[in-house]
Design a protein around this motif. Structure first.
Motif, PDB file in Angstrom:
ATOM      1  N   GLU A 108       0.827  -1.208   0.000  1.00 49.18           N
ATOM      2  CA  GLU A 108       0.000   0.000   0.000  1.00 49.18           C
ATOM      3  C   GLU A 108       0.863   1.260   0.000  1.00 49.18           C
ATOM      4  O   GLU A 108       0.556   2.218  -0.698  1.00 49.18           O
ATOM      5  CB  GLU A 108      -0.935  -0.009   1.209  1.00 49.18           C
ATOM      6  CG  GLU A 108      -1.977   1.090   1.138  1.00 49.18           C
ATOM      7  CD  GLU A 108      -3.017   0.950   2.225  1.00 49.18           C
ATOM      8  OE1 GLU A 108      -3.291   1.961   2.877  1.00 49.18           O
ATOM      9  OE2 GLU A 108      -3.538  -0.158   2.411  1.00 49.18           O
ATOM     10  N   SER A 109       1.955   1.239   0.746  1.00 50.14           N
ATOM     11  CA  SER A 109       2.827   2.409   0.767  1.00 50.14           C
ATOM     12  C   SER A 109       3.530   2.594  -0.585  1.00 50.14           C
ATOM     13  O   SER A 109       3.790   3.718  -1.002  1.00 50.14           O
ATOM     14  CB  SER A 109       3.848   2.320   1.897  1.00 50.14           C
ATOM     15  OG  SER A 109       4.719   1.232   1.699  1.00 50.14           O
ATOM     16  N   LEU A 110       3.807   1.490  -1.269  1.00 52.41           N
ATOM     17  CA  LEU A 110       4.388   1.568  -2.611  1.00 52.41           C
ATOM     18  C   LEU A 110       3.401   2.196  -3.581  1.00 52.41           C
ATOM     19  O   LEU A 110       3.765   3.049  -4.403  1.00 52.41           O
ATOM     20  CB  LEU A 110       4.759   0.172  -3.112  1.00 52.41           C
ATOM     21  CG  LEU A 110       6.230  -0.201  -3.005  1.00 52.41           C
ATOM     22  CD1 LEU A 110       6.441  -1.652  -3.377  1.00 52.41           C
ATOM     23  CD2 LEU A 110       7.093   0.706  -3.794  1.00 52.41           C
ATOM     24  N   ILE A 111       2.136   1.792  -3.493  1.00 58.14           N
ATOM     25  CA  ILE A 111       1.102   2.363  -4.347  1.00 58.14           C
ATOM     26  C   ILE A 111       0.968   3.854  -4.081  1.00 58.14           C
ATOM     27  O   ILE A 111       0.893   4.661  -5.009  1.00 58.14           O
ATOM     28  CB  ILE A 111      -0.244   1.628  -4.136  1.00 58.14           C
ATOM     29  CG1 ILE A 111      -0.153   0.210  -4.687  1.00 58.14           C
ATOM     30  CG2 ILE A 111      -1.396   2.388  -4.786  1.00 58.14           C
ATOM     31  CD1 ILE A 111      -1.320  -0.678  -4.319  1.00 58.14           C
TER      32      ILE A 111
ATOM     33  N   LYS B  42       1.905   9.454  -5.642  1.00 60.90           N
ATOM     34  CA  LYS B  42       2.474  10.758  -5.297  1.00 60.90           C
ATOM     35  C   LYS B  42       3.489  11.200  -6.350  1.00 60.90           C
ATOM     36  O   LYS B  42       3.473  12.346  -6.800  1.00 60.90           O
ATOM     37  CB  LYS B  42       3.138  10.721  -3.921  1.00 60.90           C
ATOM     38  CG  LYS B  42       3.735  12.064  -3.512  1.00 60.90           C
ATOM     39  CD  LYS B  42       4.578  11.948  -2.262  1.00 60.90           C
ATOM     40  CE  LYS B  42       5.212  13.239  -1.859  1.00 60.90           C
ATOM     41  NZ  LYS B  42       5.967  13.934  -2.881  1.00 60.90           N
ATOM     42  N   GLN B  43       4.356  10.290  -6.752  1.00 62.89           N
ATOM     43  CA  GLN B  43       5.361  10.624  -7.758  1.00 62.89           C
ATOM     44  C   GLN B  43       4.713  10.976  -9.096  1.00 62.89           C
ATOM     45  O   GLN B  43       5.170  11.865  -9.805  1.00 62.89           O
ATOM     46  CB  GLN B  43       6.360   9.476  -7.925  1.00 62.89           C
ATOM     47  CG  GLN B  43       7.253   9.253  -6.724  1.00 62.89           C
ATOM     48  CD  GLN B  43       8.116  10.450  -6.394  1.00 62.89           C
ATOM     49  OE1 GLN B  43       8.525  11.215  -7.256  1.00 62.89           O
ATOM     50  NE2 GLN B  43       8.379  10.649  -5.114  1.00 62.89           N
TER      51      GLN B  43
END
Length: 77
Positions: A3-6, A11-12
Motif C-alpha cells: 500500500e505504501s508503494l502504491i 504521489k510521484q
C-alpha cells in the motif's frame, strides 16, 4: 508495504504531472511574450521546434502548442 508503494507511485505521478504542467506553462508564456495573438505565439514555437529526437522534448513542445490553443479557445468564448 504494498500500500505504501502504491501511495508512493501515485504521489510521484502527481508530482511529475505538476512539474510537466509548470514547464509547459513556462514554455507557452515565453512563446507568448511580446506577441499580439495566440497564432503568433504558436508560430514562434514552431520556428523553435526541437531538432533532437528526444521524446520528452517533442512531448513538451506538443503540450505547449496545445496549451496555447486551449488558452486561445477559452479567451475567445
Amino acid at each position: 508495504m504494498a500500500e505504501s508503494l502504491i501511495n508512493l507511485i501515485q504521489k510521484q505521478a502527481r508530482d511529475s504531472e505538476n512539474h510537466t504542467t509548470k514547464l509547459v506553462s513556462e514554455i507557452a508564456d515565453i512563446a507568448m511574450k511580446n506577441k499580439k495573438t495566440y497564432s503568433e505565439a504558436i508560430s514562434e514555437l514552431r520556428r523553435n521546434r526541437p531538432v533532437s529526437n528526444s521524446a520528452e522534448e517533442q512531448r513538451l513542445y506538443s503540450l505547449a502548442i496545445e496549451f496555447i490553443k486551449q488558452k486561445a479557445m477559452s479567451n475567445s468564448i
